[in-house]
Design a protein around this motif. Structure first.
Motif, short mmCIF file in Angstrom:
data_model
loop_
_atom_site.label_atom_id
_atom_site.label_comp_id
_atom_site.label_asym_id
_atom_site.label_seq_id
_atom_site.Cartn_x
_atom_site.Cartn_y
_atom_site.Cartn_z
N GLY A 240 0.79 -1.22 0.00
CA GLY A 240 0.00 0.00 0.00
C GLY A 240 0.82 1.27 0.00
N PRO A 245 -1.79 2.04 -6.53
CA PRO A 245 -3.05 1.39 -6.12
C PRO A 245 -3.79 0.68 -7.26
N SER A 246 -3.49 1.07 -8.51
CA SER A 246 -4.18 0.44 -9.63
C SER A 246 -3.54 -0.88 -10.04
#
Length: 404
Positions: A240, A245-246
């Protein structure tokens, strides 16, 4: 191309026979003596040259034994050769089984507690079928075809053992091709993927050594549970904070254990972590970071550790190679039967090959959506499609060599 399919139909009974013989005697892991002996006997009958292929060390044997696989002091892969000169194309068929009891009730079902529940018996048989076709047409080959009968795919490392033993060299391989059957894909349908086709599969077993003692005297101890807890938190935070994030990526610490009683600081603790990803740059960034974090956390608290890891890359299918070969393969499958699809979350160690040479892999439908899936003890395959797989292997090899 049509001639290859005609020859595959001519040899269909042989191909099905190869598959049933291999299916009856499944073997697990890197050491498959009966399966390899059978394949060598068939290659001898065809007059095809081959050699043993697969380099295994004590370190690798120890690692995979700790991971639960049968101990293997020897790797029994086979590398066969048809034709001569350059260019060089590699055709791959994996031949190892799974440690599960078969429940199909087929007349040729396994009785030894293992099962070809992932279709590797069909893969080996289709490659033997292609060998018959290519040997018959050897004078038409414009180069060399290498046939890779691969061990240990289910362990995620068998192809690397064969690469370490010169699979891709002498002569150097220019392109590689593989087929995987799918019991839940309509028979005769063939699928391909451009780019990442399968997820990477990475795992780490981390064994921490502290200094145990009484809970009333923590100052004289080194608590491995504290170290394990910090590693657990750091690894779960890592994706994270360092991955877009994609990105298609999953990271889980599935095991954390240590200690036996509330008033005992234990000597040891253990964690196991796993990562799957369809995003190659993100995976390549995180894999070394895992071991950096473990090293720093352990040393920060004066502990010691060992890591046992397995890092299986994604299978990547070369877009240019696919564009080149699709028209030829479609002549074998028929119009409308060769379709593009997306990547899957499962792993495939053909990725070790496609990291080094342009490669292409196909899904071959051998059932329908109502059938049991791969890795199920009731899984069965439609044998009528095996001739199609043999013809696709032969066509890829002949047309690639002709074009290059």
């Amino acid at each position: 191309m049509k001639k290859n399919l005609e020859l595959a139909k001519k040899y269909e009974e042989d191909i099905i026979g190869f598959r049933r013989d291999i299916h009856k005697n499944p073997e697990v892991g890197f050491y498959l003596p009966k399966t390899s002996k059978y394949i060598k006997e068939q290659l001898d009958k065809m007059g095809i040259q081959y050699r043993d292929c697969g380099k295994i060390t004590k370190e690798i044997s120890d690692k995979f034994e700790k991971l639960g696989s049968p101990r293997a002091e020897e790797a029994t892969g086979i590398l066969a050769t048809i034709g001569s000169g350059e260019p060089v194309v590699l055709l791959r068929g994996d031949i190892d089984a799974l440690p599960m009891e078969e429940k199909t009730g087929l007349p040729y079902a396994s009785k030894n507690g293992c099962m070809h529940a992932c279709g590797h018996d069909a893969h080996g048989a289709m490659l033997l079928g292609a060998a018959k076709i290519l040997k018959e047409r050897e004078d038409e080959l414009k180069g060399t075809v290498k046939l890779m009968f691969q061990i240990g795919e289910e362990l995620g490392y068998g192809s690397q053992l064969m690469i370490d033993d010169g699979l891709l060299e002498n002569p150097k391989v220019d392109a590689a091709f593989a087929i995987h059957v799918n019991s839940q894909l309509d028979s005769g349908t063939v699928q391909y993927t451009k780019g990442v086709m399968t997820a990477s599969m990475d795992s780490w077993e981390i064994n921490i050594k502290g200094k145990g003692g009484h809970s009333s005297m923590p100052q004289v101890c080194i608590d491995p549970n504290v170290i394990a807890n910090q590693i657990y938190q750091a690894l779960n935070i890592l994706p994270g904070r360092e991955v877009d994030p994609s990105a298609n990526l999953s990271f889980v610490v599935g095991v954390i254990e240590g200690g036996t009683a509330v008033n005992i600081i234990p000597d040891t603790a253990r964690l196991s972590a796993g990562m799957r990803s369809l995003d190659i740059p993100s995976r390549d960034h995180l894999a070394p970071r895992v071991e950096e974090i473990v090293d720093h956390c352990v040393k920060m608290w004066r502990g010691e550790y060992t890591i046992n890891h397995l890092l299986t890359p994604s299978t990547y299918c070369d877009g240019d190679l696919i564009e080149e070969m699709i028209p030829y393969l479609e002549e074998v499958t028929g119009k409308g039967n060769l379709v593009e699809t997306g990547p899957i979350g499962g792993a495939e160690d053909f990725g070790y090959v496609t990291k080094q040479v342009p490669g292409m892999m196909l899904w071959l439908g051998a059932g329908n959506s109502e059938q049991y899936p791969l890795h199920n003890p009731n899984m069965v395959l439609d044998e009528s499609v095996f001739k199609l797989g043999a013809a696709l292997h032969a066509t890829f090899a002949m047309e690639y060599l002709k074009n290059h």
